[in-house]
Motif scaffolding. Structure first.
Motif, PDB file in Angstrom:
ATOM      1  N   LEU A 120       0.856  -1.190   0.000  1.00 21.01           N
ATOM      2  CA  LEU A 120       0.000   0.000   0.000  1.00 21.01           C
ATOM      3  C   LEU A 120       0.891   1.238   0.000  1.00 21.01           C
ATOM      4  O   LEU A 120       1.560   1.532   0.996  1.00 21.01           O
ATOM      5  CB  LEU A 120      -0.911   0.004   1.232  1.00 21.01           C
ATOM      6  CG  LEU A 120      -1.745  -1.246   1.488  1.00 21.01           C
ATOM      7  CD1 LEU A 120      -2.521  -1.115   2.791  1.00 21.01           C
ATOM      8  CD2 LEU A 120      -2.690  -1.513   0.319  1.00 21.01           C
ATOM      9  N   ASP A 121       0.914   1.974  -1.082  1.00 23.87           N
ATOM     10  CA  ASP A 121       1.746   3.167  -1.214  1.00 23.87           C
ATOM     11  C   ASP A 121       0.882   4.407  -0.961  1.00 23.87           C
ATOM     12  O   ASP A 121       0.053   4.778  -1.792  1.00 23.87           O
ATOM     13  CB  ASP A 121       2.378   3.220  -2.602  1.00 23.87           C
ATOM     14  CG  ASP A 121       3.336   4.395  -2.764  1.00 23.87           C
ATOM     15  OD1 ASP A 121       3.258   5.358  -1.977  1.00 23.87           O
ATOM     16  OD2 ASP A 121       4.168   4.341  -3.688  1.00 23.87           O
ATOM     17  N   LYS A 122       1.117   5.052   0.182  1.00 26.54           N
ATOM     18  CA  LYS A 122       0.309   6.206   0.586  1.00 26.54           C
ATOM     19  C   LYS A 122       1.128   7.484   0.663  1.00 26.54           C
ATOM     20  O   LYS A 122       0.758   8.420   1.377  1.00 26.54           O
ATOM     21  CB  LYS A 122      -0.351   5.916   1.933  1.00 26.54           C
ATOM     22  CG  LYS A 122      -1.173   4.638   1.944  1.00 26.54           C
ATOM     23  CD  LYS A 122      -1.961   4.484   3.225  1.00 26.54           C
ATOM     24  CE  LYS A 122      -2.786   3.205   3.184  1.00 26.54           C
ATOM     25  NZ  LYS A 122      -3.795   3.147   4.250  1.00 26.54           N
ATOM     26  N   GLN A 123       2.248   7.535  -0.048  1.00 22.57           N
ATOM     27  CA  GLN A 123       3.138   8.685   0.069  1.00 22.57           C
ATOM     28  C   GLN A 123       2.533   9.968  -0.474  1.00 22.57           C
ATOM     29  O   GLN A 123       3.028  11.063  -0.200  1.00 22.57           O
ATOM     30  CB  GLN A 123       4.467   8.400  -0.629  1.00 22.57           C
ATOM     31  CG  GLN A 123       4.365   8.162  -2.119  1.00 22.57           C
ATOM     32  CD  GLN A 123       5.724   7.889  -2.754  1.00 22.57           C
ATOM     33  OE1 GLN A 123       6.710   8.496  -2.381  1.00 22.57           O
ATOM     34  NE2 GLN A 123       5.774   6.948  -3.680  1.00 22.57           N
ATOM     35  N   ARG A 124       1.450   9.874  -1.229  1.00 15.86           N
ATOM     36  CA  ARG A 124       0.796  11.068  -1.779  1.00 15.86           C
ATOM     37  C   ARG A 124       0.408  12.047  -0.675  1.00 15.86           C
ATOM     38  O   ARG A 124       0.521  13.254  -0.832  1.00 15.86           O
ATOM     39  CB  ARG A 124      -0.432  10.639  -2.574  1.00 15.86           C
ATOM     40  CG  ARG A 124      -1.325  11.770  -3.075  1.00 15.86           C
ATOM     41  CD  ARG A 124      -0.701  12.513  -4.222  1.00 15.86           C
ATOM     42  NE  ARG A 124      -1.687  13.327  -4.920  1.00 15.86           N
ATOM     43  CZ  ARG A 124      -1.387  14.258  -5.808  1.00 15.86           C
ATOM     44  NH1 ARG A 124      -0.128  14.481  -6.118  1.00 15.86           N
ATOM     45  NH2 ARG A 124      -2.319  14.959  -6.412  1.00 15.86           N
ATOM     46  N   PHE A 125      -0.082  11.517   0.449  1.00 18.50           N
ATOM     47  CA  PHE A 125      -0.446  12.359   1.581  1.00 18.50           C
ATOM     48  C   PHE A 125       0.561  12.123   2.703  1.00 18.50           C
ATOM     49  O   PHE A 125       0.480  11.116   3.413  1.00 18.50           O
ATOM     50  CB  PHE A 125      -1.857  12.034   2.081  1.00 18.50           C
ATOM     51  CG  PHE A 125      -2.966  12.451   1.146  1.00 18.50           C
ATOM     52  CD1 PHE A 125      -2.732  13.319   0.084  1.00 18.50           C
ATOM     53  CD2 PHE A 125      -4.253  11.980   1.337  1.00 18.50           C
ATOM     54  CE1 PHE A 125      -3.753  13.688  -0.776  1.00 18.50           C
ATOM     55  CE2 PHE A 125      -5.284  12.355   0.501  1.00 18.50           C
ATOM     56  CZ  PHE A 125      -5.037  13.218  -0.560  1.00 18.50           C
ATOM     57  N   GLY A 130       4.234   0.473   2.160  1.00 20.43           N
ATOM     58  CA  GLY A 130       5.561   0.626   1.597  1.00 20.43           C
ATOM     59  C   GLY A 130       5.556   1.682   0.517  1.00 20.43           C
ATOM     60  O   GLY A 130       4.551   2.379   0.303  1.00 20.43           O
ATOM     61  N   LEU A 131       6.673   1.814  -0.173  1.00 15.99           N
ATOM     62  CA  LEU A 131       6.825   2.801  -1.233  1.00 15.99           C
ATOM     63  C   LEU A 131       7.086   2.111  -2.565  1.00 15.99           C
ATOM     64  O   LEU A 131       7.749   1.074  -2.619  1.00 15.99           O
ATOM     65  CB  LEU A 131       7.977   3.755  -0.916  1.00 15.99           C
ATOM     66  CG  LEU A 131       7.832   4.577   0.371  1.00 15.99           C
ATOM     67  CD1 LEU A 131       9.071   5.454   0.570  1.00 15.99           C
ATOM     68  CD2 LEU A 131       6.567   5.431   0.336  1.00 15.99           C
ATOM     69  N   THR A 132       6.584   2.723  -3.618  1.00 17.37           N
ATOM     70  CA  THR A 132       6.779   2.190  -4.966  1.00 17.37           C
ATOM     71  C   THR A 132       8.159   2.579  -5.488  1.00 17.37           C
ATOM     72  O   THR A 132       8.516   3.767  -5.466  1.00 17.37           O
ATOM     73  CB  THR A 132       5.705   2.743  -5.905  1.00 17.37           C
ATOM     74  OG1 THR A 132       4.410   2.453  -5.377  1.00 17.37           O
ATOM     75  CG2 THR A 132       5.825   2.139  -7.294  1.00 17.37           C
ATOM     76  N   PRO A 133       8.949   1.625  -5.966  1.00 20.26           N
ATOM     77  CA  PRO A 133      10.262   1.965  -6.536  1.00 20.26           C
ATOM     78  C   PRO A 133      10.119   2.833  -7.782  1.00 20.26           C
ATOM     79  O   PRO A 133       9.112   2.766  -8.499  1.00 20.26           O
ATOM     80  CB  PRO A 133      10.857   0.597  -6.890  1.00 20.26           C
ATOM     81  CG  PRO A 133      10.052  -0.400  -6.133  1.00 20.26           C
ATOM     82  CD  PRO A 133       8.687   0.181  -5.980  1.00 20.26           C
TER      83      PRO A 133
END
Length: 461
Positions: free
Chosen positions: A132-137, A269-272
């Motif tokens: 789950l990549d939630k780095q947008r917020f 986690g984060l998307t490469p």
């Protein structure tokens, strides 16, 4: 010949004459009022118009108008499934990244479409984790003082991967041997404690909520009540779990529904940077989302939009603060005076947010003159017809589009009205009082009176 009407209008601006105002059951110190021509010009009615007030959900007008002008009505959010490894036959060995764009409208149909597209690529087995990549917020903030309402749909917090507003819908089927309950989406690990019975009554007068209740308690949905046969097919909903757990269960259910299997876990986690998009889905347009936000006063969607402004116009990397900064910069560029403005999350679900009736009025006039006035004005509830106004002003000659606001100790209306003289006005009424919940009829009577007699503060006796 014109002197007396002008003097009468001027007198309404004087706080010293507040005691002479006929406000019905509303005390002068409980309310702020502002009314002016819709397209511009000075107020013809003002009462405590510069006092900072808690506006409740009428604050959504500021968030939605600024967003329409900053992002444009055709703006869309994008949600993606990505991988940094090629599939091996029908198996993806590495992680699958579910990257959120902050879409306020993302629902089970969107996730099902992503799952179908992934299957369309020939992928059936996910051997690795779903990330789950939630780095947008980067930060979403909280709606302070609403912890006791965490089990209510109106208090669902924002999330970069918001899915289906984090609620489960139940459809209730009344059968001879009892009430059958179907869940949408069907979530693994969520149990149903069905205590519903069938009543002898035939009609479902007043709707299913009158006869049945739904509450979420940990991993269990509890349904109680006695349903008439006429309530067959009725629906209730409730938010469940935290976002991560909800998203994990929803992905597993819909991936399985699409014919896939999942061997790994669902985790954050984060998307490469080298990941490749395997499937994507875009949201409805911002204009459509704004209509949902204002018509139905959706707090979670409004907060998603506020954070989107922070993400699109990043400065510090804190999307909550950057969202506020973007709104304030927009207001300055628009030369909008917003006395006493305080922002917390842009939705009005706040004990801290403040704006004056005059500030909201200036905002409404700006909205009426905006390049996107049609989209903005069409988003407001129509008196006695739809949204949060569908049961108000029924049977009255009131032509109005008004955003509602409701919190403990707050009731508010702000929008556009057509007076009996055919002229159109922007109107704001804000009540802050421990008696606010009792004063809705008086507020509606005040609005109806102003529509009948623009420029005079009065209400029905």
């Amino acid at each position: 010949m014109m002197l007396r009407p002008l003097l009468a209008a001027c007198c309404l601006l004087l706080p010293s004459l507040a005691h002479a105002l006929n406000l019905g059951a509303i005390r002068p110190d409980e309310v702020a009022i502002w009314m002016a021509p819709q397209d511009g010009g000075p107020a013809i009615v003002q009462h405590r118009a510069d006092a900072p007030m808690n506006p409740a959900s009428t604050m959504k007008l500021l968030t939605t108008l600024s967003a329409l002008e900053l992002l444009a009505p055709d703006y869309r959010w994008r949600t993606e499934l990505l991988a940094d490894a090629r599939p091996r036959g029908d198996t993806l060995d590495g992680p699958l990244y579910w990257k959120g764009g902050g879409d306020p409208h993302f629902d089970r149909n969107d996730l099902a479409a992503l799952a179908r597209d992934l299957r369309g690529r020939g992928i059936r087995h996910l051997a690795g984790d779903v990330v789950l990549d939630k780095q947008r917020f980067a930060r979403t903030g909280s709606a302070d003082d609403f912890a006791s309402d965490s089990d209510k749909a109106f208090a669902v917090p924002p999330d970069a991967l918001l899915a289906h507003l984090k609620v489960v819908w139940t459809t209730l089927f009344v059968q001879p041997d009892g009430v059958r309950v179907a869940l949408d989406p069907p979530l693994d690990g969520l149990k149903v404690d069905n205590r519903l019975t069938v009543s002898q009554q035939a009609n479902c007068e007043g709707g299913v909520k009158r006869y049945a209740s739904l509450s979420a308690q940990g991993d269990t949905l509890r349904l109680e009540g006695a349903l008439p046969a006429g309530c067959d097919g009725g629906k209730l909903f409730a938010p469940v779990w935290e976002h991560d757990a909800y998203q994990a269960a929803m992905f597993a259910a819909l991936w399985r529904e699409a014919g896939g299997s999942l061997a790994g876990q669902v985790r954050r986690g984060l998307t490469p940077a080298n990941a490749v998009t395997l499937a994507s889905v875009s949201s409805p347009t911002l204009a459509e989302v704004v209509r949902d936000i204002n018509k139905y006063s959706n707090n979670t969607m409004a907060r998603q939009l506020f954070l989107t402004l922070g993400a699109e116009f990043a400065q510090e990397g804190d999307v909550l603060r950057d969202g506020e900064a973007a709104v304030r910069r927009w207001a300055t560029q628009r030369k909008l005076a917003l006395p006493g403005l305080q922002l917390e999350n842009g939705s009005g679900l706040s004990r801290r947010e403040r704006i004056s009736a005059a500030g909201l009025g200036a905002l409404l006039q700006a909205g009426a003159n905006s390049p996107y006035a049609p989209e903005f004005m069409a988003s407001l509830p129509i008196a006695a017809r739809d949204g949060t106004l569908r049961r108000r002003f029924v049977g009255q000659p009131v032509e109005a589009r008004l955003k509602t606001g409701s919190l403990n100790d707050v009731r508010a209306l702000a929008g556009y009205v057509k007076a009996v003289d055919g002229r159109r006005y922007a109107l704001v009424v804000l009540i802050n009082s421990p008696r606010a919940s009792e004063l809705t009829p008086a507020m509606d009577a005040l609005v109806a009176g102003l529509i009948r007699h623009p420029g005079r503060l009065e209400a029905e006796p």
